[in-house]
Write a protein that holds these residues in place. Structure first.
Motif, PDB file in Angstrom:
ATOM      1  N   ILE A 236       0.844  -1.213   0.000  1.00  0.00           N
ATOM      2  CA  ILE A 236       0.000   0.000   0.000  1.00  0.00           C
ATOM      3  C   ILE A 236       0.868   1.247   0.000  1.00  0.00           C
ATOM      4  CG2 ILE A 236      -1.781   1.258   1.266  1.00  0.00           C
ATOM      5  CD1 ILE A 236      -2.592  -1.509  -0.031  1.00  0.00           C
ATOM      6  N   ASP A 237       1.959   1.216   0.750  1.00  0.00           N
ATOM      7  CA  ASP A 237       2.833   2.382   0.868  1.00  0.00           C
ATOM      8  C   ASP A 237       3.733   2.613  -0.336  1.00  0.00           C
ATOM      9  OD1 ASP A 237       1.791   3.023   3.320  1.00  0.00           O
ATOM     10  OD2 ASP A 237       3.384   2.065   4.457  1.00  0.00           O
ATOM     11  N   SER A 238       3.939   1.570  -1.144  1.00  0.00           N
ATOM     12  CA  SER A 238       4.843   1.727  -2.281  1.00  0.00           C
ATOM     13  C   SER A 238       4.132   2.473  -3.410  1.00  0.00           C
ATOM     14  CB  SER A 238       5.333   0.360  -2.774  1.00  0.00           C
ATOM     15  OG  SER A 238       4.262  -0.375  -3.311  1.00  0.00           O
ATOM     16  N   PRO A 239       4.869   3.347  -4.092  1.00  0.00           N
ATOM     17  CA  PRO A 239       4.243   4.076  -5.188  1.00  0.00           C
ATOM     18  C   PRO A 239       3.919   3.137  -6.339  1.00  0.00           C
ATOM     19  CG  PRO A 239       6.590   4.565  -5.040  1.00  0.00           C
ATOM     20  CD  PRO A 239       6.254   3.674  -3.890  1.00  0.00           C
ATOM     21  N   SER A 240       2.765   3.330  -6.950  1.00  0.00           N
ATOM     22  CA  SER A 240       2.377   2.477  -8.064  1.00  0.00           C
ATOM     23  C   SER A 240       3.138   2.924  -9.312  1.00  0.00           C
ATOM     24  CB  SER A 240       0.875   2.538  -8.299  1.00  0.00           C
ATOM     25  OG  SER A 240       0.487   3.871  -8.543  1.00  0.00           O
ATOM     26  N   PRO A 241       3.425   1.974 -10.201  1.00  0.00           N
ATOM     27  CA  PRO A 241       4.156   2.333 -11.423  1.00  0.00           C
ATOM     28  C   PRO A 241       3.313   3.267 -12.287  1.00  0.00           C
ATOM     29  CG  PRO A 241       3.561  -0.009 -11.430  1.00  0.00           C
ATOM     30  CD  PRO A 241       3.130   0.570 -10.112  1.00  0.00           C
ATOM     31  N   SER A 242       3.962   4.223 -12.897  1.00  0.00           N
ATOM     32  CA  SER A 242       3.222   5.178 -13.737  1.00  0.00           C
ATOM     33  C   SER A 242       2.795   4.509 -15.033  1.00  0.00           C
ATOM     34  CB  SER A 242       4.068   6.413 -14.011  1.00  0.00           C
ATOM     35  OG  SER A 242       5.274   6.020 -14.631  1.00  0.00           O
TER      36      SER A 242
END
Length: 116
Positions: A109-115
């Motif tokens: 949840i805390d990790s940024p999602s790939p663009s």
């Protein structure tokens, strides 16, 4: 390296003792926090499988699980361990897997999602 192993064992023992001491409060915590209504049955089953058996939890269910909250997560795990149907389980192992599942979901949840 041995001291790391001893430290790990002490942490697990501490968590296990905490779980046993909290047994009378689990139902009250679950009721007061409406824990059983915060997550859908399919995700409950995925989380249960990842903690009490061998399996994994999907990204979608990790999101629901984190929304459930750490208090509910812990109370539900502890209440399950109190159930006589699960008396043959090793609480320290289950608590360790529970913490691992929680931390993995939090990291997801805390990790940024790939663009896109």
């Amino acid at each position: 390296m041995a001291s790391l192993h001893v430290y790990s064992v002490l942490v697990v023992l501490f968590l296990t003792c905490g779980a046993v001491m909290a047994t009378k409060e689990n139902d009250q915590i679950i009721k007061e926090n409406n824990c059983e209504t915060k997550i859908g049955l399919p995700c409950v089953l995925e989380a249960f499988t990842s903690i009490f058996e061998k399996g994994s939890i999907s990204n979608k269910c990790c999101c629901e699980h984190v929304v459930l909250g750490k208090v509910c997560h812990s109370a539900l795990i502890n209440r399950t361990l109190e159930n006589p149907l699960f008396k043959d389980l090793r609480p320290a192992t289950i608590i360790a897997k529970s913490i691992q599942t929680w931390n993995n979901c939090l990291a997801l949840i805390d990790s940024p999602s790939p663009s896109a």
